[in-house]
Design an enzyme around this catalytic site. Structure first.
Site, PDB file in Angstrom:
ATOM      1  N   HIS A 106     -13.884 -10.015  22.699  1.00  0.00           N
ATOM      2  CA  HIS A 106     -14.395  -8.740  22.082  1.00  0.00           C
ATOM      3  C   HIS A 106     -13.628  -8.589  21.032  1.00  0.00           C
ATOM      4  O   HIS A 106     -13.923  -7.744  19.996  1.00  0.00           O
ATOM      5  CB  HIS A 106     -14.272  -7.729  22.947  1.00  0.00           C
TER       6      HIS A 106
HETATM    7  C1  UD1 Z   1     -11.496  -1.183  20.924  1.00  0.00           C
HETATM    8  C2  UD1 Z   1     -10.002  -1.649  20.400  1.00  0.00           C
HETATM    9  C3  UD1 Z   1      -9.462  -2.917  20.959  1.00  0.00           C
HETATM   10  C4  UD1 Z   1      -9.567  -2.933  22.668  1.00  0.00           C
HETATM   11  C5  UD1 Z   1     -11.113  -2.594  23.128  1.00  0.00           C
HETATM   12  C6  UD1 Z   1     -10.993  -2.649  24.584  1.00  0.00           C
HETATM   13  C7  UD1 Z   1      -9.583  -0.639  18.319  1.00  0.00           C
HETATM   14  C8  UD1 Z   1      -9.105  -0.921  16.809  1.00  0.00           C
HETATM   15  N1  UD1 Z   1      -9.792  -1.587  18.962  1.00  0.00           N
HETATM   16  O1  UD1 Z   1     -12.121  -2.418  20.387  1.00  0.00           O
HETATM   17  O2  UD1 Z   1      -8.057  -2.981  20.571  1.00  0.00           O
HETATM   18  O3  UD1 Z   1      -9.190  -4.085  23.084  1.00  0.00           O
HETATM   19  O4  UD1 Z   1     -11.521  -1.456  22.404  1.00  0.00           O
HETATM   20  O5  UD1 Z   1     -12.484  -2.838  24.793  1.00  0.00           O
HETATM   21  O6  UD1 Z   1      -9.098   0.396  18.692  1.00  0.00           O
HETATM   22  N2  UD1 Z   1     -19.721   0.243  21.439  1.00  0.00           N
HETATM   23  C9  UD1 Z   1     -20.793   0.613  22.337  1.00  0.00           C
HETATM   24  N3  UD1 Z   1     -20.383   1.351  23.455  1.00  0.00           N
HETATM   25  C10 UD1 Z   1     -19.324   1.652  23.705  1.00  0.00           C
HETATM   26  C11 UD1 Z   1     -18.205   1.400  22.966  1.00  0.00           C
HETATM   27  C12 UD1 Z   1     -18.684   0.529  21.766  1.00  0.00           C
HETATM   28  O7  UD1 Z   1     -21.839   0.071  21.914  1.00  0.00           O
HETATM   29  O8  UD1 Z   1     -19.195   2.452  24.790  1.00  0.00           O
HETATM   30  C13 UD1 Z   1     -20.011  -0.637  20.250  1.00  0.00           C
HETATM   31  C14 UD1 Z   1     -20.144  -0.078  19.102  1.00  0.00           C
HETATM   32  O9  UD1 Z   1     -21.277  -0.544  18.372  1.00  0.00           O
HETATM   33  C15 UD1 Z   1     -19.071  -0.442  18.251  1.00  0.00           C
HETATM   34  C16 UD1 Z   1     -18.414  -1.388  18.990  1.00  0.00           C
HETATM   35  O10 UD1 Z   1     -18.907  -1.529  20.328  1.00  0.00           O
HETATM   36  O11 UD1 Z   1     -19.243  -0.462  16.889  1.00  0.00           O
HETATM   37  C17 UD1 Z   1     -16.902  -1.781  18.997  1.00  0.00           C
HETATM   38  O12 UD1 Z   1     -16.458  -0.594  19.459  1.00  0.00           O
HETATM   39  P1  UD1 Z   1     -14.914  -0.111  18.780  1.00  0.00           P
HETATM   40  O13 UD1 Z   1     -14.255   0.955  19.917  1.00  0.00           O
HETATM   41  O14 UD1 Z   1     -14.713   0.174  17.683  1.00  0.00           O
HETATM   42  O15 UD1 Z   1     -13.808  -1.420  19.050  1.00  0.00           O
HETATM   43  P2  UD1 Z   1     -13.759  -2.468  20.249  1.00  0.00           P
HETATM   44  O16 UD1 Z   1     -14.360  -3.725  19.878  1.00  0.00           O
HETATM   45  O17 UD1 Z   1     -14.398  -1.858  21.723  1.00  0.00           O
HETATM   46  N1  UDP Z   2     -12.580  -4.929  32.522  1.00  0.00           N
HETATM   47  C1  UDP Z   2     -13.551  -4.645  33.530  1.00  0.00           C
HETATM   48  N2  UDP Z   2     -14.751  -4.967  33.320  1.00  0.00           N
HETATM   49  C2  UDP Z   2     -15.378  -5.772  32.206  1.00  0.00           C
HETATM   50  C3  UDP Z   2     -14.156  -6.298  31.404  1.00  0.00           C
HETATM   51  C4  UDP Z   2     -12.884  -5.928  31.522  1.00  0.00           C
HETATM   52  O1  UDP Z   2     -13.343  -3.464  34.153  1.00  0.00           O
HETATM   53  O2  UDP Z   2     -16.424  -6.118  32.367  1.00  0.00           O
HETATM   54  C5  UDP Z   2     -11.254  -4.409  32.767  1.00  0.00           C
HETATM   55  C6  UDP Z   2     -10.073  -5.332  32.828  1.00  0.00           C
HETATM   56  O3  UDP Z   2     -10.001  -5.625  34.248  1.00  0.00           O
HETATM   57  C7  UDP Z   2      -8.845  -4.745  32.108  1.00  0.00           C
HETATM   58  C8  UDP Z   2      -9.448  -3.791  30.956  1.00  0.00           C
HETATM   59  O4  UDP Z   2     -10.836  -3.997  31.413  1.00  0.00           O
HETATM   60  O5  UDP Z   2      -8.512  -4.023  33.044  1.00  0.00           O
HETATM   61  C9  UDP Z   2      -9.354  -4.641  29.722  1.00  0.00           C
HETATM   62  O6  UDP Z   2     -10.034  -3.966  28.678  1.00  0.00           O
HETATM   63  P1  UDP Z   2     -10.335  -4.945  27.488  1.00  0.00           P
HETATM   64  O7  UDP Z   2     -10.471  -6.376  27.605  1.00  0.00           O
HETATM   65  O8  UDP Z   2     -11.656  -4.197  26.996  1.00  0.00           O
HETATM   66  O9  UDP Z   2      -9.148  -4.320  26.509  1.00  0.00           O
HETATM   67  P2  UDP Z   2      -7.848  -5.125  25.980  1.00  0.00           P
HETATM   68  O10 UDP Z   2      -7.044  -5.197  27.326  1.00  0.00           O
HETATM   69  O11 UDP Z   2      -8.121  -6.248  25.143  1.00  0.00           O
HETATM   70  O12 UDP Z   2      -7.420  -4.143  25.075  1.00  0.00           O
END
Ligand code: UD1
Ligand code: UDP
Length: 357
Positions: free
Chosen positions: A203
């Protein structure tokens, strides 16, 4: 002691699971959910499964560019801090919710405590790296997962107090992994056999927002020599769909695509995987704890100890390197990194010592 905690996305719900209930036994915690993640499978499922207390305030701020999102959060969190008058604002990790909570507090003259302080990839093109560095420099209390981050903080001459408490995600993983290892349901649903499949998550904006890199990721997955389970992060799903590449992956017989999974199902799949392929931060640690070799789809990591221990290989999006890493035999040794599963307790103790009456 009155603590205002700001959380907003998936890994932060897992981290709060190690701290919030314990904190609420000894202090008043005002739990603020920014709404950065909002789908049930990215948010509610973690509160339900891991017993995270319900947020006091749900800001429902949703998505946007990093700048817009952070700005909206700042505007919404500042009046809450003014109204709630906390002794300290607690933030976790490196997301936009982390920086917004930290900056709003510092601007209001309220001390900031940062859990997972001092992590560095030394890649300033990552939004997370900016969020980490800035939050550390705003913080009064910097709580680190291991010794390495304390060296980064010393080199950067941060002004706050630095303490090693262990890693709060480890607390949760050590509790849940033994149970999850016995749960075959998620493997049956994905139609995979223990030890034969890889679990994949991707992601990171640097991997999925640039179509050229996203294509390399798709090709890497299409060429995998074994079954793969891919719980699809919404960012990745949206980018694949926009390029018209989602159907290619859906049509690949060896790839099983699922919606994002709850923590229990995800951990069940992780503990029995042949290997983990990921660009996640948290998942690299969880794979290590589960004794599952990790192949990291990045060229840097903050979790360098897992690489030094021989359990994690950085391959970026180089498909031949990823396939070669799959053939490696993991080392026999797997030293305890990132603490003993009691980091949550130490976070609460450190808060009480620093900000208690
Ligand atoms: C964010 C964090 C990243 C973290 C990740 C965990 C920042 C800069 N990035 O990235 O560090 O690793 O969360 O997963 O803060 N969206 C949905 N539903 C949701 C959430 C998001 O559809 O519940 C979609 C939206 O279209 C959005 C995209 O996902 O544009 C990205 O979501 P966003 O929270 O901006 O960034 P992440 O890639 O999730
Ligand atoms: N995770 C989860 N379901 C998924 C993918 C990840 O429960 O389908 C959990 C994973 O075990 C970990 C956390 O989400 O505890 C990590 O989140 P993510 O990879 O989104 O964020 P990051 O750690 O890269 O910021």
């Amino acid at each position: 002691m009155r603590v205002l905690t700001v959380i907003g996305n998936r890994p932060q719900f897992v981290k709060a699971a190690a701290v919030s209930r314990r904190l609420q036994e000894v202090a008043t915690e005002v739990l603020v959910h920014t709404g950065q993640h909002y789908d049930d499978e990215m948010s509610a499922v973690f509160f339900d499964e891991l017993g995270v207390p319900r947020p006091t305030h749900e800001l429902q701020l949703g998505t946007g560019s990093n700048t817009e999102q952070t700005a909206r959060m700042l505007s919404a969190i500042a009046p809450l801090i003014a109204a709630e008058r906390p002794d300290v604002v607690l933030v976790y990790g490196d997301t936009n919710s982390t920086l917004a909570g930290g900056l709003a507090a510092a601007q209001a003259g309220v001390p900031v405590a940062h859990v997972e302080a001092g992590m560095r990839s030394f890649d300033r093109s990552m939004p997370e790296e900016l969020n980490r560095v800035l939050t550390d420099h705003l913080s009064t209390l910097l709580l680190c997962s291991s010794a390495a981050p304390t060296e980064h903080l010393a080199a950067e001459r941060v002004v706050g107090t630095v303490e090693v408490v262990g890693d709060v995600m480890v607390d949760v993983a050590l509790l849940v992994q033994p149970r999850a290892r016995e749960d075959d349901g998620p493997l049956r649903s994905a139609e995979v056999t223990p030890g034969e499949y890889v679990l994949v998550t991707a992601h990171r904006a640097g991997n999925v927002d640039d179509p050229e890199r996203l294509r390399r990721l798709v090709d890497l997955l299409l060429g995998l020599p074994c079954p793969a389970v891919l719980p699809l992060h919404p960012r990745t799903g949206a980018r694949l769909d926009a390029q018209g590449w989602l159907d290619e992956l859906l049509g690949a017989e060896h790839v099983s695509i699922t919606p994002p999974l709850g923590y229990l199902a995800f951990t069940a799949l992780l503990t029995r995987a042949r290997a983990m392929l990921t660009d996640s931060g948290g998942v690299q640690k969880e794979a290590y704890l589960a004794g599952v070799p990790c192949i990291t789809l990045r060229d840097t990591t903050e979790w360098t100890e897992t690489v030094d221990a021989g359990w994690n290989v950085l391959v970026d999006l180089d498909a031949p390197a990823a396939y070669a890493a799959l053939e490696r035999t993991p080392p026999t040794e797997r030293p305890m990194l990132y603490g003993d599963g009691r980091a949550g307790e130490r976070v609460v103790d450190a808060l009480v010592r620093a900000f208690g009456d």
